[in-house]
Design an enzyme around this catalytic site. Structure first.
Site, PDB file in Angstrom:
ATOM      1  N   THR A   2       0.856  -1.180   0.000  1.00  0.00           N
ATOM      2  CA  THR A   2       0.000   0.000   0.000  1.00  0.00           C
ATOM      3  C   THR A   2       0.892   1.229   0.000  1.00  0.00           C
ATOM      4  O   THR A   2       2.102   1.119   0.142  1.00  0.00           O
ATOM      5  CB  THR A   2      -0.932   0.030   1.228  1.00  0.00           C
ATOM      6  N   GLY A  47       1.411   5.251  -7.502  1.00  0.00           N
ATOM      7  CA  GLY A  47       0.586   4.267  -8.198  1.00  0.00           C
ATOM      8  C   GLY A  47       1.123   3.915  -9.572  1.00  0.00           C
ATOM      9  O   GLY A  47       0.942   2.797 -10.056  1.00  0.00           O
ATOM     10  N   CYS A  59       4.688   1.749  -8.291  1.00  0.00           N
ATOM     11  CA  CYS A  59       4.657   0.612  -7.364  1.00  0.00           C
ATOM     12  C   CYS A  59       3.537  -0.349  -7.758  1.00  0.00           C
ATOM     13  O   CYS A  59       2.375   0.058  -7.819  1.00  0.00           O
ATOM     14  CB  CYS A  59       4.445   1.113  -5.930  1.00  0.00           C
ATOM     15  N   THR A 115       0.425  -0.595  -5.420  1.00  0.00           N
ATOM     16  CA  THR A 115      -0.326   0.639  -5.174  1.00  0.00           C
ATOM     17  C   THR A 115      -1.191   0.939  -6.380  1.00  0.00           C
ATOM     18  O   THR A 115      -0.716   0.896  -7.507  1.00  0.00           O
ATOM     19  CB  THR A 115       0.652   1.812  -4.927  1.00  0.00           C
TER      20      THR A 115
END
Length: 178
Positions: free
Chosen positions: A7, A162, A165, A168
């Site tokens: 996350t 985002g 990763c 994410t």
């Protein structure tokens, strides 16, 4: 059994404003189990923001304990965080929990680590989770070179994380205190 993980949680403080945001992806191994999880919340009569990363069950356990500490210490964020960290270090069951928290109120932002440390972030910017380094680097660059609001910086930082990763996503939840 594999652990749920991955996350990005990021917080930015500028002046009397703070924003805390996170993505919504929950990953088990190489499978996305959920894309719209809510990892950022308002607690203690909407006066405190908290975001969590790590094992989902572990994070919820810590969140519950943190809320109880806030109640016990009448909303004193620093005292609640330190007391949680003390418990985390001394309780055998808590020491096994794999999660981290970012907490923020109107005046203070703190990171509570998996080692039971309480950190006051430099320059009012911090991030945790698998995409945390990307988000923190983006947030620092934006804070140093733009006049964007904390919310706008958090939003753009999460977007960049985002993109970089795999744990994410772009489903963002952002909370602010102004």
């Amino acid at each position: 059994m594999e652990q749920f993980h991955g996350t990005t949680i990021v917080s930015v403080r500028r002046g009397d404003k703070v924003a805390l945001g996170g993505d919504g992806q929950v990953t088990l191994g190489n499978i996305v189990m959920k894309g719209g999880a809510r990892k950022v919340r308002r607690i203690y009569n909407n006066q405190v923001l908290v975001g969590f990363a790590g094992g989902t069950a572990d994070a919820f356990s810590l969140l519950d304990r943190f809320e109880a500490k806030l109640e016990k210490h009448q909303g004193n964020l620093t005292r609640a965080a330190v007391e949680l960290a003390k418990d985390w270090r001394t309780d055998r069951m808590l020491r096994r929990l794999e999660a981290m928290l970012i907490t923020a109120d109107a005046t203070t932002t703190l990171v509570i680590t998996g080692n039971g440390d309480v950190l006051d972030p430099e320059e009012g910017i911090c991030a945790i989770g698998s995409g945390g380094a990307y988000a923190q680097a983006a947030a620092r660059a934006l804070a140093e070179n733009t006049e964007l609001s904390p919310r706008e910086i958090v939003e753009k930082s999460l977007e960049i994380a985002g993109d970089m990763c795999i744990y994410t996503n772009h489903n963002r939840i952002i909370e602010t205190i102004e």
